[in-house]
Each structure stands twice: as structure tokens, then as C-alpha cells.
Design an enzyme around this catalytic site. Structure first.
Site, short mmCIF file in Angstrom:
data_model
loop_
_atom_site.label_atom_id
_atom_site.label_comp_id
_atom_site.label_asym_id
_atom_site.label_seq_id
_atom_site.Cartn_x
_atom_site.Cartn_y
_atom_site.Cartn_z
N HIS A 176 35.19 30.15 33.54
CA HIS A 176 34.48 31.12 34.39
C HIS A 176 33.42 31.89 33.60
O HIS A 176 32.93 32.92 34.07
CB HIS A 176 35.46 32.08 35.05
CG HIS A 176 36.26 31.43 36.13
ND1 HIS A 176 37.53 31.85 36.47
CD2 HIS A 176 36.00 30.38 36.93
CE1 HIS A 176 38.00 31.08 37.44
NE2 HIS A 176 37.09 30.19 37.73
N ASP A 201 37.01 37.91 29.68
CA ASP A 201 37.03 39.05 28.76
C ASP A 201 36.81 38.71 27.30
O ASP A 201 36.63 39.56 26.46
CB ASP A 201 38.34 39.82 28.90
CG ASP A 201 39.57 38.94 28.73
OD1 ASP A 201 39.49 37.86 28.08
OD2 ASP A 201 40.62 39.33 29.26
N ASN A 203 55.31 33.08 32.71
CA ASN A 203 54.68 33.89 33.75
C ASN A 203 55.63 34.99 34.19
O ASN A 203 56.84 34.83 34.13
CB ASN A 203 54.35 33.01 34.95
CG ASN A 203 52.99 33.29 35.51
OD1 ASN A 203 52.55 34.44 35.52
ND2 ASN A 203 52.32 32.26 35.99
N ASN A 250 39.84 33.63 32.22
CA ASN A 250 39.50 35.02 31.91
C ASN A 250 38.08 35.10 31.38
O ASN A 250 37.62 34.23 30.64
CB ASN A 250 40.47 35.59 30.88
CG ASN A 250 41.88 35.65 31.41
OD1 ASN A 250 42.11 35.62 32.62
ND2 ASN A 250 42.85 35.73 30.51
N CYS A 290 11.71 35.86 27.85
CA CYS A 290 10.64 35.94 28.85
C CYS A 290 10.52 37.30 29.53
O CYS A 290 9.58 37.52 30.30
CB CYS A 290 10.83 34.84 29.91
SG CYS A 290 12.23 35.11 31.01
N THR A 340 49.16 32.52 34.91
CA THR A 340 48.25 32.09 35.96
C THR A 340 48.91 32.20 37.33
O THR A 340 50.14 32.09 37.44
CB THR A 340 47.79 30.63 35.74
OG1 THR A 340 46.89 30.26 36.79
CG2 THR A 340 48.95 29.67 35.72
N SER A 341 48.10 32.40 38.34
CA SER A 341 48.63 32.42 39.71
C SER A 341 48.80 31.00 40.24
O SER A 341 49.52 30.77 41.20
CB SER A 341 47.68 33.18 40.63
OG SER A 341 46.43 32.50 40.71
#
Length: 169
Positions: free
Chosen positions: A47, A32, A137, A30, A76, A112-113
Site C-alpha cells: 500500500h 507507517d 493475531n 501498513n 518540476c 491481519t484482518s
């Protein structure tokens, strides 16, 4: 929408477990940052997260409250982008994540998938190294039949119950 999102009972329960030494770390896909908002400290965001921006020129990464529109680097002045993994880019801290699962006695696999790689390999690696795996799940995944325990339902409802039962022991 993500700006106003708050941690749910699953995030808060995991943070409590970590504070009490019952959980060593959280590995999440996630972006978030809700685990950190909930109070967890050792969070591996493979991620990245939407609240950090990265300068495309000098590489500086910094936290920003606002991540929409054009954001210039404070060092910069060049354009930044959200510091999240985009399609075709490598995930972050994956070696550390694999090391953690190889050295874990128990792994909670939550929401989770089990189809986004390389993260989907983590529970297989933990299992190969002897970890007990509890999957929580809403739906069964490709890993569910390999888990030591599969608990079907919402993590925000199930985790607090597990935690409360742990408190009684």
C-alpha cells in the site's frame, strides 16, 4: 502521531530474524514504514508508505520528513501527494508478493484482518503451494481455521518468545 511512532518488539524481532537469514522478506499493508525503521531490508509495502510523496505531474517519488500541507515536487515544482494506495488504485508489487508466498516453506501471518483484498489471498496461495502457515493475531480471522498454527495474542509479545525459542534450537 505516525511521525513519532516507533517499531515495537514484533517489528524488531522480524528485523533480527531477517538479519540472521531466518526470514526472507516482509509483505505488509501498513504504510507507517516501521518495519524499515526496525532494520528490515526486504520489505514489500503493497500500500506504499506515508513518508514518500509522488508528483502527480512528472511521477517522481521522493522521501520527505514532513508530509503534511502542500508539498511541491523537487523536479518540476508541481503538487505531490503521499505515495500510498488510495481507494480504487492498484496495490504495489503484488505479483512479487504472490511469487514470494508460492516459494515459501513457512509463512508468518501477523496481525491481519484477512479481509482486505488482494492481500487476503496471499496466505491461501501460499497454502496451496505447500507452505506451513503460522497465524499470530489478537482475534481469529477467516483464515485462522486453515492455518497450520493459530496463536492468539499480541505479536509484540508472542514473536520475541518464538524467536527466543528458535535461538535455543
Amino acid at each position: 502521531m505516525i511521525k513519532n511512532a516507533l517499531p515495537n518488539n514484533a517489528h524488531l524481532t522480524l528485523a533480527s530474524m531477517e538479519k540472521e537469514g531466518k526470514l526472507s522478506s516482509i509483505i505488509t499493508q501498513n504504510v507507517d514504514r516501521l518495519h524499515i525503521k526496525a532494520g528490515s531490508v526486504n520489505v514489500i509495502e503493497i500500500h506504499g508508505n506515508i513518508w514518500d510523496v509522488k508528483c502527480e505531474s512528472c511521477g517522481k517519488v521522493e522521501f520527505r520528513e514532513e508530509t503534511s500541507g502542500i508539498i511541491r515536487c523537487s523536479s518540476c515544482g508541481e503538487i505531490t501527494r503521499p505515495d500510498v494506495v488510495l481507494f480504487g488504485e492498484s496495490v504495489r508489487r503484488i505479483d512479487e508478493a504472490f511469487s514470494i508466498v508460492r516459494n515459501s516453506e513457512n509463512i508468518l501471518l501477523i496481525g491481519t484482518s484477512s479481509v482486505v483484498y488482494p492481500a487476503a489471498l496471499l496466505p491461501y496461495e501460499g497454502k496451496e503451494y505447500g507452505a506451513n502457515i503460522i497465524e499470530i493475531n489478537i482475534l481469529e480471522t477467516e483464515f485462522s481455521n486453515k492455518a497450520d498454527y493459530f496463536i492468539q495474542g499480541k505479536a509484540a509479545e508472542i514473536l520475541p518468545k518464538i524467536y527466543n525459542n528458535m535461538q535455543r534450537v
